[in-house]
Design an enzyme around this catalytic site. Structure first.
Site, PDB file in Angstrom:
ATOM      1  N   CYS A 107       0.777  -1.242   0.000  1.00 32.35           N
ATOM      2  CA  CYS A 107       0.000   0.000   0.000  1.00 32.35           C
ATOM      3  C   CYS A 107       0.810   1.295   0.000  1.00 32.35           C
ATOM      4  O   CYS A 107       0.814   2.045  -0.982  1.00 32.35           O
ATOM      5  CB  CYS A 107      -0.946   0.001   1.190  1.00 32.35           C
ATOM      6  N   HIS A 113      -3.654   6.105   3.579  1.00 28.64           N
ATOM      7  CA  HIS A 113      -2.558   5.209   3.981  1.00 28.64           C
ATOM      8  C   HIS A 113      -1.169   5.769   3.679  1.00 28.64           C
ATOM      9  O   HIS A 113      -0.263   5.053   3.247  1.00 28.64           O
ATOM     10  CB  HIS A 113      -2.719   3.828   3.326  1.00 28.64           C
TER      11      HIS A 113
END
Length: 234
Positions: free
Chosen positions: A60, A116
């Site tokens: 991510c 994120h």
């Protein structure tokens, strides 16, 4: 997706809509021969350009940092792994981001979905990195229905935010809420101003959840596949 000035009937820079899907494999899309049905993505690919030799990072935060900055993650300090909720870490503030550059160039910038890239300080959040609105999650993954996100059993919390506040009043399926916000942004946007819309979906990242109506469909399809295999092997 880039819409040219000619397509929208106005002079000036193009509109940009960037859609990021999370943890989707090369073979998990219909036009690559997958059993997974993706008719809308297949249509977008058929009407656009397929980047079949395009590579991204497998997790991510490094992948997102590369897109936002145009730099390899080794140059942003995010080369090790994804940022965990308890880590006091975020995308370095001295490195300019794509939305910051576009905002300075006169674009209207919106983000919907998964951030994120850290939230240990207010300057690390989306609004401090070039976006003018935000609806979504700050952490790596969370429950699609309760919006509960955990970093181990000892650190759990509610993770669904509208700009910089917890959106306690939100209810329903997570992905549906994202789509509704995207539609609202597109309906209300002044077409004479260039738009940058970043839609970062959590799906198909874990947890793997779906509506009860869809679960029945998946189970029935799996039973049919097993039955067909058993018949073929007889």
């Amino acid at each position: 997706m880039i819409l040219s000035p000619e397509e929208v009937g106005r002079p000036g820079p193009p509109h940009i809509i960037f859609i990021m899907v999370d943890d989707q494999r090369y073979g998990d899309i219909g036009y690559h021969g997958s059993d997974i049905r993706t008719p809308v993505l297949d249509q977008l690919a058929a009407e656009g350009v397929k980047l079949e030799n395009y590579y991204v990072q497998p997790i991510c935060s490094p992948s997102r940092s590369q897109f936002k900055t145009g730099r390899y993650q080794i140059l942003t300090g995010l080369q090790h792994s994804a940022i965990r909720s308890c880590q006091p870490l975020c995308l370095p503030p001295d490195i300019p981001t794509l939305p910051e550059r576009l905002l300075a160039a006169g674009y209207v910038t919106h983000m919907v979905g998964k951030w994120h890239l850290g939230f240990c300080r207010s300057s690390c959040l989306t609004m401090g990195r070039g976006f003018q609105s935000f609806l979504g999650t700050l952490t790596g993954s969370g429950d699609h229905f309760s919006y509960k996100s955990c970093d181990g059993a000892e650190a759990c919390g509610f993770d669904f935010h509208d700009v910089d506040r917890p959106a306690w009043e939100m209810s329903g399926n997570y992905s549906t809420l994202l789509y509704e916000r995207v539609k609202k942004i597109l309906r209300n946007h002044d077409p004479h101003k260039p738009l940058f819309l970043y839609l970062s979906l959590q799906a198909p990242h874990t947890p793997l959840q779906s509506l009860p109506c869809c679960q029945t469909t998946h189970q029935e399809r799996k039973i049919l596949q097993i039955s067909a295999f058993c018949w073929w092997t007889l």
